[in-house]
Design an enzyme around this catalytic site. Structure first.
Site, PDB file in Angstrom:
ATOM      1  N   ASP A   1     103.268 -27.492 -14.388  1.00  0.00           N
ATOM      2  CA  ASP A   1     104.255 -26.629 -13.737  1.00  0.00           C
ATOM      3  C   ASP A   1     104.175 -25.248 -14.387  1.00  0.00           C
ATOM      4  OD1 ASP A   1     104.936 -29.006 -12.514  1.00  0.00           O
ATOM      5  OD2 ASP A   1     107.102 -28.773 -12.824  1.00  0.00           O
TER       6      ASP A   1
ATOM      7  N   LYS B   1     107.439 -24.611  -6.589  1.00  0.00           N
ATOM      8  CA  LYS B   1     108.660 -25.105  -7.213  1.00  0.00           C
ATOM      9  C   LYS B   1     109.702 -23.987  -7.253  1.00  0.00           C
ATOM     10  CE  LYS B   1     110.171 -26.951 -11.717  1.00  0.00           C
ATOM     11  NZ  LYS B   1     109.695 -27.430 -13.044  1.00  0.00           N
TER      12      LYS B   1
ATOM     13  N   LYS C   1     108.753 -28.606  -4.760  1.00  0.00           N
ATOM     14  CA  LYS C   1     109.566 -29.238  -5.797  1.00  0.00           C
ATOM     15  C   LYS C   1     110.851 -28.428  -5.951  1.00  0.00           C
ATOM     16  CE  LYS C   1     109.699 -30.514 -10.711  1.00  0.00           C
ATOM     17  NZ  LYS C   1     108.903 -30.686 -11.954  1.00  0.00           N
TER      18      LYS C   1
END
Length: 219
Positions: free
Chosen positions: A92, A156, A185
């Site tokens: 991430d 995300k 996400k």
């Protein structure tokens, strides 16, 4: 009721998290069969050890350029290489928001493309945190387009360290902008089963949360 365990990235990114805390979230992920755990780079190798004999596959997520995103590309790549070496299966990475606000879009795309290629060479996934709290509608569209061009796997919403986390309207917009092969996400402030379900219905494919156990007991 929907079983959301396979949507949850069980997350612990507190600066004071100890090995005991990491062991606990690994045990919780094992019990509830969460999709993944998300830990700081320091704990990737330890987390891999925790899952050595786990009968189900639980992804190991770590963060790159976290939480502000303005590390250099060389630094982010070095972080990514180390995380992958230690056993991370998903990365991430925080988009360079400072560069983004300077409209250095080509530089951002190149950085994300390098990280995407690196992750894919190691059969790992790349998620890009665009920190939606800092983006207006035009910025959101542009950031999603850059991520698509860089061939990332997920976009995300948030680190959880910005003034605001995920919101349903933003996730809905992201789903309308991004091509179908790029997933979303949602993270930041998602603490209940009902919230998680609403984000899934809005288009989220993963939920980043430290409240996964509480969500499971609500089902």
């Amino acid at each position: 009721m929907t079983n959301i365990s396979q949507y949850i990235d069980h997350t612990l990114l507190s600066p004071t998290a100890s090995e005991t805390d990491i062991r606990k979230i690994c045990e919780e992920a094992w019990i509830h069969q969460f999709k993944a755990v998300c830990v700081a780079p320091t704990y990737v190798a330890y987390t891999k050890e925790m899952f050595e004999f786990c009968p189900v596959r639980i992804e190991i997520v770590s963060v790159i350029g976290f939480p502000l995103g303005y590390s250099t590309t060389v630094t982010k790549i070095a972080e990514a290489i180390n995380a992958l070496r230690d056993g991370a299966t998903e990365l991430d990475v925080v988009m360079n928001i400072a560069q983004f606000k300077s409209m250095a879009y080509l530089s951002i795309r190149e950085e994300l493309r390098q990280l995407s290629d690196l992750a894919h060479e190691h059969n790992a996934l790349l998620k890009v945190i665009i920190e939606t709290a800092y983006l207006d509608s035009f910025d959101l569209y542009t950031a999603c387009e850059i991520c698509a061009e860089a061939k990332v796997d997920f976009v995300k919403t948030s680190t959880g360290f910005a003034p605001a986390g995920a919101d349903l309207e933003t996730v809905t917009k992201m789903r309308s902008i991004l091509p179908s092969e790029i997933k979303i996400k949602a993270s930041g402030g998602i603490r209940t089963y009902d919230q998680a379900l609403a984000f899934i219905e809005a288009g989220a494919d993963r939920i980043g949360t430290s409240s996964g156990v509480m969500m499971m007991t609500a089902q």
